[in-house]
Design a protein around this motif. Structure first.
Motif, PDB file in Angstrom:
ATOM      1  N   HIS A  17     -21.385 -51.233 -36.160  1.00  0.00           N
ATOM      2  CA  HIS A  17     -22.129 -51.201 -34.900  1.00  0.00           C
ATOM      3  C   HIS A  17     -23.005 -52.448 -34.786  1.00  0.00           C
ATOM      4  O   HIS A  17     -23.748 -52.787 -35.718  1.00  0.00           O
ATOM      5  CB  HIS A  17     -22.997 -49.935 -34.856  1.00  0.00           C
ATOM      6  CG  HIS A  17     -23.699 -49.726 -33.549  1.00  0.00           C
ATOM      7  ND1 HIS A  17     -23.035 -49.761 -32.341  1.00  0.00           N
ATOM      8  CD2 HIS A  17     -25.005 -49.486 -33.271  1.00  0.00           C
ATOM      9  CE1 HIS A  17     -23.911 -49.545 -31.365  1.00  0.00           C
ATOM     10  NE2 HIS A  17     -25.103 -49.379 -31.908  1.00  0.00           N
ATOM     11  N   ASP A  65     -18.859 -59.124 -18.240  1.00  0.00           N
ATOM     12  CA  ASP A  65     -19.896 -58.101 -18.284  1.00  0.00           C
ATOM     13  C   ASP A  65     -20.914 -58.456 -19.366  1.00  0.00           C
ATOM     14  O   ASP A  65     -20.898 -59.563 -19.924  1.00  0.00           O
ATOM     15  CB  ASP A  65     -19.287 -56.715 -18.520  1.00  0.00           C
ATOM     16  CG  ASP A  65     -18.480 -56.623 -19.817  1.00  0.00           C
ATOM     17  OD1 ASP A  65     -18.599 -57.528 -20.668  1.00  0.00           O
ATOM     18  OD2 ASP A  65     -17.743 -55.641 -19.990  1.00  0.00           O
ATOM     19  N   ASP A  66     -21.795 -57.510 -19.696  1.00  0.00           N
ATOM     20  CA  ASP A  66     -22.860 -57.781 -20.666  1.00  0.00           C
ATOM     21  C   ASP A  66     -22.313 -58.081 -22.058  1.00  0.00           C
ATOM     22  O   ASP A  66     -22.887 -58.898 -22.788  1.00  0.00           O
ATOM     23  CB  ASP A  66     -23.817 -56.588 -20.740  1.00  0.00           C
ATOM     24  CG  ASP A  66     -24.685 -56.470 -19.491  1.00  0.00           C
ATOM     25  OD1 ASP A  66     -24.748 -57.451 -18.726  1.00  0.00           O
ATOM     26  OD2 ASP A  66     -25.279 -55.405 -19.285  1.00  0.00           O
ATOM     27  N   ALA A  67     -21.231 -57.431 -22.452  1.00  0.00           N
ATOM     28  CA  ALA A  67     -20.650 -57.695 -23.777  1.00  0.00           C
ATOM     29  C   ALA A  67     -20.154 -59.132 -23.850  1.00  0.00           C
ATOM     30  O   ALA A  67     -20.393 -59.840 -24.840  1.00  0.00           O
ATOM     31  CB  ALA A  67     -19.510 -56.712 -24.051  1.00  0.00           C
ATOM     32  N   HIS A 252     -15.289 -54.436 -29.825  1.00  0.00           N
ATOM     33  CA  HIS A 252     -15.041 -53.466 -28.757  1.00  0.00           C
ATOM     34  C   HIS A 252     -16.369 -52.968 -28.229  1.00  0.00           C
ATOM     35  O   HIS A 252     -17.251 -52.582 -29.007  1.00  0.00           O
ATOM     36  CB  HIS A 252     -14.209 -52.295 -29.317  1.00  0.00           C
ATOM     37  CG  HIS A 252     -14.090 -51.141 -28.378  1.00  0.00           C
ATOM     38  ND1 HIS A 252     -14.548 -49.877 -28.664  1.00  0.00           N
ATOM     39  CD2 HIS A 252     -13.571 -51.065 -27.125  1.00  0.00           C
ATOM     40  CE1 HIS A 252     -14.315 -49.067 -27.650  1.00  0.00           C
ATOM     41  NE2 HIS A 252     -13.715 -49.771 -26.705  1.00  0.00           N
ATOM     42  N   ALA A 253     -16.533 -53.018 -26.917  1.00  0.00           N
ATOM     43  CA  ALA A 253     -17.736 -52.465 -26.285  1.00  0.00           C
ATOM     44  C   ALA A 253     -17.425 -51.031 -25.876  1.00  0.00           C
ATOM     45  O   ALA A 253     -16.701 -50.805 -24.896  1.00  0.00           O
ATOM     46  CB  ALA A 253     -18.126 -53.301 -25.068  1.00  0.00           C
ATOM     47  N   PRO A 254     -17.915 -50.035 -26.604  1.00  0.00           N
ATOM     48  CA  PRO A 254     -17.499 -48.648 -26.368  1.00  0.00           C
ATOM     49  C   PRO A 254     -17.867 -48.119 -24.988  1.00  0.00           C
ATOM     50  O   PRO A 254     -17.201 -47.244 -24.460  1.00  0.00           O
ATOM     51  CB  PRO A 254     -18.209 -47.867 -27.483  1.00  0.00           C
ATOM     52  CG  PRO A 254     -19.328 -48.747 -27.923  1.00  0.00           C
ATOM     53  CD  PRO A 254     -18.872 -50.142 -27.726  1.00  0.00           C
ATOM     54  N   GLY A 255     -18.912 -48.662 -24.403  1.00  0.00           N
ATOM     55  CA  GLY A 255     -19.310 -48.158 -23.086  1.00  0.00           C
ATOM     56  C   GLY A 255     -18.375 -48.556 -21.967  1.00  0.00           C
ATOM     57  O   GLY A 255     -18.259 -47.849 -20.958  1.00  0.00           O
ATOM     58  N   THR A 256     -17.691 -49.690 -22.130  1.00  0.00           N
ATOM     59  CA  THR A 256     -16.843 -50.210 -21.055  1.00  0.00           C
ATOM     60  C   THR A 256     -15.383 -50.370 -21.446  1.00  0.00           C
ATOM     61  O   THR A 256     -14.509 -50.395 -20.580  1.00  0.00           O
ATOM     62  CB  THR A 256     -17.353 -51.589 -20.600  1.00  0.00           C
ATOM     63  OG1 THR A 256     -17.252 -52.514 -21.695  1.00  0.00           O
ATOM     64  CG2 THR A 256     -18.810 -51.501 -20.142  1.00  0.00           C
ATOM     65  N   THR A 258     -14.410 -53.118 -23.001  1.00  0.00           N
ATOM     66  CA  THR A 258     -14.203 -54.562 -23.115  1.00  0.00           C
ATOM     67  C   THR A 258     -13.829 -54.936 -24.548  1.00  0.00           C
ATOM     68  O   THR A 258     -14.433 -54.442 -25.500  1.00  0.00           O
ATOM     69  CB  THR A 258     -15.477 -55.313 -22.697  1.00  0.00           C
ATOM     70  OG1 THR A 258     -15.774 -54.991 -21.348  1.00  0.00           O
ATOM     71  CG2 THR A 258     -15.295 -56.819 -22.819  1.00  0.00           C
TER      72      THR A 258
END
Length: 266
Positions: A17, A65-67, A252-256, A258
């Motif tokens: 993380h 995006d933010d990532a 990997h961005a888990p929220g999106t 990406t």
């Protein structure tokens, strides 16, 4: 029909993380690379799932995006110079660059270098306080010297056509100025030319979890004259043989959803 001869391993590594961190210490370590004496050229691009290099507004910012922004800041902090096509700089609104103030970085200003066959420098950079470096051929150099300081114009003509830009000589000219960590941010035509000349050491690709349909270029493309964000070569860039790439890491961005991949080409 090919027979199935290649074994497959299902890899489910233990995830690590990486929460948001103003200094991005762990993220910076993942992208750390010793440029060595020959320098290091890293390209950073964003693409949709179906291969589009920009969104409906013809800007790459509409598909990131933010990532992606987190990695973008880390890569700029690690670079000595950002290399872009002049058309991309014009279309994307590039101005003089600053390093992210909260990410550890070098102690010299982050330079901007434009690749342009015509020698034309975007007006927003002509009017700025910190002019860019300009990589161009013989005819382009005459134009560029009317728009940028003479010592910022690096004439690197190609042997077969002095009005073309010799990208290998351009990279060497940047290294001669101490700019060994080169970050290419676009556009697709410039990336195609760099790959064709075997000048890219590393390709970072953010895959944005969306589709944009037909229209946008791929991140590697010989774009026709007039394509958004490009300063194309008249004859385009010839197709090249597949270039082997080795995956250094995948984020990997888990929220999106990406995905951010780092591919090593050396």
């Amino acid at each position: 029909m090919r027979s199935a001869t290649t074994p497959l391993d299902l890899l489910v590594p233990r995830p690590e993380h990486l929460p948001p961190d103003p200094a991005e210490t762990r993220l910076a370590a993942l992208y750390d690379e010793d440029p060595g004496t020959g320098g290091w050229l890293r390209a950073n691009f964003v693409s949709t799932v179906d291969g589009g290099a920009w969104g409906p507004d013809h800007l790459s910012g509409s598909i990131n995006d933010d990532a992606d922004w987190r990695v973008f800041r880390v890569l700029r902090a690690a670079a000595d110079v950002v290399l872009v096509g002049a058309g991309t700089a014009r279309h994307e609104g590039y101005t003089a660059l600053d390093r992210p103030c909260d990410v550890p970085a070098g102690d010299r200003p982050l330079e901007l270098a434009l690749v342009t066959r015509s020698g034309r420098v975007p007006q927003q950079l002509v009017d700025g306080d910190r002019p860019p470096l300009v990589l161009t051929g013989e005819a382009g150099a005459r134009t560029a010297r009317r728009m940028a300081p003479a010592d910022h114009v690096l004439a690197v003509p190609a042997g077969h056509d002095p009005d073309e830009v010799d990208l290998r000589a351009g990279r060497a000219a940047l290294a001669d100025r101490g700019l060994r960590r080169v970050l290419c941010e676009g556009g697709p035509t410039l990336l195609a030319a760099l790959l064709a000349d075997d000048l890219v050491d590393e390709l970072c690709v953010t895959t944005s979890p969306c589709l944009v349909g037909p229209g946008p270029s791929r991140i590697v493309a010989a774009s026709p004259a007039g394509a958004p964000g490009e300063d194309p070569r008249p004859a385009g860039v010839p197709a090249s043989a597949p270039v082997p790439a080795r995956l250094a890491h995948l984020l990997h961005a888990p929220g999106t959803g990406t995905l951010l991949a780092r591919w090593l080409l050396r």
